[in-house]
Structure formats: structure tokens, C-alpha cells
Design a protein around this motif. Structure first.
Motif: not given
Length: 519
Positions: A226, A228, A234, A243, A269, A273, A275-276, A290
Motif C-alpha cells: 500500500d 500512502s 508499506a 516502509l 494506510w 497517511g 497511521h498504518l 508511523v
């Protein structure tokens, strides 16, 4: 007297006997001629003597014969064919491209890449040629008033006039045409043809960057990639999450799962962008900050692996092999506020609509379900796929337009209207010829990209709604299972079981310029 009478009696019957014998001989000769095999019809070719059986009895002449079938008689009424015909293709105004066997709009991805590194878009060339051809026809045949400047996209209609005219119109002499010109076109059409053309779009067939991804799982049902909005990629590799900053090319290790035999099965994400979300094989969902590199919370609720995640504002939706979908509100302590059950097997596809009002889910039960926000039951059920549905994507250009695609046994991309519950039939079906693993729309232009597995392992760029292939990209040696789009909407990254990540520049920006290079 008696003697004389006795002598004359035979003489009287003699002519009758002679005539009777003559008639009998005539009939015998005539019948023999009729029965003779040498008497053939002059309209038929003579047969070979070795093909005729002379020992058979002749066929009687009075046997009933089957009358010959009459040929179709056509009248002078002309009824044109109603089947769709692509006149642009017939007049070589359309660039040749593979056509899928499913319906007419259907196309088959068997295009072999050319040796060169760039591919000129046939859609761009076809649309430009078509618009130019239509403009010249309107100018020359319909007499469009005024010059056709290059910036004009639609010619002005001619001045309306009565179709039935009893007085012959006066023919005006066109003084703009050079009497010594060798072309029959008018000056406006010549100006249109000589105007500078828009630069053609070029798509590179080689990736702009290739990264190693050791340990990435070759599993169709997982989502391990993914990108962000902050331009950070990620990737889930085994029990670890890495990352990669696309701006600085810096790589950091975010986390490594400590539980034995646990692994990362999905990453997603949040929209801003920061927090994951990370899904695990044991059924838990972790939320990571993150910037601080710390785990915010751990959310349970599933009894099997979490293979897919989707965000809608502060709500995190997770799909699992336990056939359930859970809505997590990450702001409150009791995070599970809804559990959706509608699939009979593992949930492997989840996407929220751009406006956040509808959720689409795909499962290994070959079904696509559409849920209204806050509804515990699906409002729509699409059952035309014949294989697992992992690839799901909402159009950012048309509200309520959903695209879904099936696996190896299906190989088709289907489009649905979700704003009406009257009909559950697909509005368009395209046979791709191979397993479809992912779908993604471009937010800049009305195009979408699909990644494929068996048996081509290719990436196809499509133009919607014509669904013509713009480009076919190859490079992966195994199924292209993972796909993510850059935040500017111009580049994509693909991952496969060959343990590589490949970056491609496929989409233009909103103004139509080519994408910039990736760090």
C-alpha cells in the motif's frame, strides 16, 4: 362366283394386316429409342460409361420426381443490417488492437510486446484521427460556417434550412479556394490538417525502478502492499513490515511480529497517511503510529487470518478467512461496532466508495456484495463471477460505478451500477484471458489498470468505457498479486511471488503531462 368371292376376301384384309404390323413395328422402335441409355438429356453432362450399370432395368419415365427447390427471390426493397460495424476500423482510422471474444466489445490480452521500450497509445491516435476526420466531413459535406481552428473540438452545426425547397438555391462561389490548388479541400479543412498536433502519449514498457522484496508471500488472497498520501510505501515481508520513502529512498523496519508462526497478511494506510493498519495470520489487527514508530492498539475479533483491510474515515473494515467482515471504530475502547456476515467463504476483497456511503466486498464464494453504510445486510448481490473475487475498485469519475474481476476460472472484468437495486446484471463484461489479481482506477483520467496471474503475468492499461488496451507491460515471472497507486496518481508499483517490486509510469497527471521520475 363363289370362287371369285373366295379369292377376293384375303385381298380385302391384307391392307389392314399391313397397317397393323407397321404400327406395331413403329411402337416397338419408338419404345426402344426411349429406353436406350444413349438417349440423354442435352442439358445434363454425359456420364462416364464406367459409372453406368448396363445390367439394370431402365427407370420408368412416369415415376414422380421431386421438384427442385426454388432459389430465394430478392425484391427491390433494401433493409440495412443492424449489426454494429466499426466504420473507423474499416477505413483504417482505428489502430488495430486485440479483440476480446466476449461480445463485441470484448478484447483478449495476447499482445506481444514490441522490442522498443515505449508504447504509443493507440487510443490517443484513434481519437485524434476520428475527431479530425469528423471535423473535415462536417466542413466539406455540411458546410459548417466559419473556420475550424485547432482548438475547436466540436464543429458548429450549419444554419437550419427547410428540407423541401421549390426554388433552386443560388450557388455562391467560394473565393477562399485557390484556383491553382491541387487539393479539393477548403481552406478551413486545410488549416485544420496543417495545425500542430497534440504530443502523443508514450508509456514506457520497462519499469523505472525495481526493488527486492525477499520473503514476500505468493498468496492470491493477501494484500501486502500500500502507498500512502505522504509518498511512503508499506510492504509486508513475512513477519515484518517495511516502509520505503519514495522521496528520499530511505527504508526503515516498522515492526516484526513476535508471536511464533505469525506473519503479516495485509497492510493499509489511513487516508491522512499518519497511521498504518496491519492484519496478521492469527486474526488480530494492529494500528501503528508511523511517525513515532509505536503500536497504538491491538484489535481482536476474527478467528482466522485477516487478508484485507479498508479505511473509511475513522472506521477500519477488516475481512477474514472466518467469512466475516468487522467494522472497527478506532477512536473508542469497544472498537467492534458492526459485524457483517454474507459470504460463505473467505473475504478477500474490500473497498469503500469514494463518498464513503457504500462498501463492496468480494469473496472466495465468487460473489460480490454491496453494503450500505450502517446496514447489517447487503443491498446488492452480484453472482455472475465463477471464481474468487479479489480485485474490486470504485470509479472516482462516476458515482456508483464498481469494477470487479475474478480469478483463474473467471478471467473477466465486470462493471456494475450500485445506485439502483432494480437490476443485478453487469453493464459491461470484458474477457482478459488470464487470472485477474488487482484493479485500480486512475484519478486523473478515465482509465484503469489490472494485474494478472496465470497464464500471462502481465499488467494491462485500459481505457474506459471502450475498454481498449492502451498498453501491456510485462516483467514479472510469476503472478502479479499486489498493486498500489502513487499519491499523485501517475505511477503504480506491483509485487509478485518472484520477490520483486516494480515501479511503472502509466498514468498522466490531470493536465495530461507525463509522470515524473521516481527517486
Amino acid at each position: 362366283l363363289l370362287l371369285v368371292h373366295t379369292c377376293w376376301v384375303p385381298l380385302l384384309f391384307l391392307p389392314v394386316v399391313v397397317v397393323h404390323n407397321s404400327i406395331t413395328m413403329f411402337h416397338s422402335e419408338y419404345e426402344a429409342k426411349l429406353r436406350s441409355p444413349s438417349r440423354a438429356s442435352p442439358s445434363k453432362p454425359s456420364q462416364r460409361t464406367d459409372d453406368v450399370n448396363t445390367t439394370q432395368m431402365p427407370i420408368p419415365l412416369l415415376l414422380p420426381t421431386t421438384p427442385p427447390r426454388k432459389e430465394l427471390q430478392y425484391c427491390d426493397r433494401f433493409i440495412p443490417a443492424t449489426s454494429p460495424v466499426d466504420t473507423k476500423l474499416l477505413y483504417s482510422l482505428h489502430s488495430p488492437s486485440p479483440v476480446s471474444p466476449a461480445s463485441s466489445s470484448c478484447m483478449t490480452p495476447n499482445t506481444t510486446p514490441r522490442p522498443n521500450d515505449h508504447n504509443t497509445s493507440p487510443t490517443h491516435t484513434s481519437s485524434e484521427a476520428t475527431s479530425t476526420y469528423s471535423a473535415i466531413l462536417r466542413q466539406e459535406l455540411l458546410g459548417t460556417s466559419g473556420p475550424l481552428w485547432p482548438s475547436d473540438t466540436v464543429a458548429h452545426p450549419p444554419t437550419p434550412s427547410s428540407m423541401f425547397q421549390f426554388k433552386k438555391a443560388k450557388r455562391q462561389l467560394n473565393l477562399d479556394i485557390d484556383p491553382f490548388s491541387l487539393t479539393p479541400l477548403s481552406s478551413a479543412s486545410q488549416l485544420l490538417l496543417s495545425s500542430p498536433r497534440k504530443p502523443q502519449r508514450s508509456i514506457s514498457k520497462t519499469p523505472v525502478k525495481v526493488l527486492d522484496a525477499p520473503g514476500i508471500q505468493d498468496d492470491f488472497y493477501l494484500h501486502l502492499l500500500d502507498w500512502s498520501c505522504l509518498n511512503v510505501l508499506a510492504v509486508g515481508l513475512g513477519p515484518c513490515v517495511y516502509l520505503w520513502n519514495a522521496t528520499t529512498a530511505q527504508v526503515i523496519k516498522l515492526t516484526e511480529l513476535s508471536a511464533p508462526y505469525d506473519s503479516v497478511t495485509s497492510v493499509r494506510w489511513i487516508e491522512d497517511g499518519t497511521h498504518l493498519a496491519v492484519g496478521t495470520l492469527r486474526g488480530s489487527v494492529q494500528l501503528w503510529n508511523v511517525s513515532q514508530r509505536r503500536q497504538v492498539r491491538n484489535m481482536d475479533g476474527h478467528r482466522a487470518r485477516v487478508g484485507v483491510l479498508a479505511w473509511n474515515s475513522h472506521t477500519l473494515t477488516s475481512g477474514s478467512r472466518d467469512k466475516s467482515i468487522i467494522q472497527h471504530d478506532v477512536r473508542i475502547r469497544e472498537h467492534v461496532h458492526a459485524r457483517l456476515t454474507g459470504h460463505a467463504q473467505e473475504v478477500c476483497g474490500l473497498e469503500w466508495s469514494p463518498d464513503g456511503t457504500q462498501l463492496a466486498s468480494g469473496g472466495n464464494d465468487n460473489r460480490v456484495l454491496v453494503w450500505d453504510q450502517g446496514s447489517p445486510t447487503p443491498m446488492l448481490k452480484f453472482t455472475e463471477h465463477v471464481s474468487a473475487v479479489k480485485a474490486i475498485a470504485w470509479s472516482p469519475h462516476q458515482r456508483g460505478l464498481l469494477a470487479s474481476a475474478g480469478g483463474t476460472a473467471d478471467k473477466r472484468i465486470r462493471f456494475w451500477h450500485t445506485l439502483s437495486s432494480v437490476s443485478s446484471a453487469a453493464i459491461q463484461v470484458v474477457d482478459t484471458g488470464s487470472q485477474v489479481c488487482n484493479l485500480a482506477w486512475s484519478k486523473n483520467v478515465n482509465e484503469l489498470v489490472s494485474t494478472h496471474g496465470f497464464s500471462q503475468n502481465q499488467i494491462i492499461l485500459w481505457s474506459y468505457p471502450s475498454m481498449t488496451q492502451i498498453a501491456t507491460l510485462t516483467g514479472h515471472t510469476t503472478r502479479v498479486l499486489y498493486l498500489a497507486v502513487s499519491p499523485d496518481g501517475q505511477s503504480i508499483v506491483t509485487g509478485a511471488g518472484d520477490e520483486s517490486l516494480r515501479f511503472w509510469n502509466v498514468f498522466p497527471d490531470a493536465k495530461g503531462s507525463l509522470p515524473a521520475s521516481i527517486a
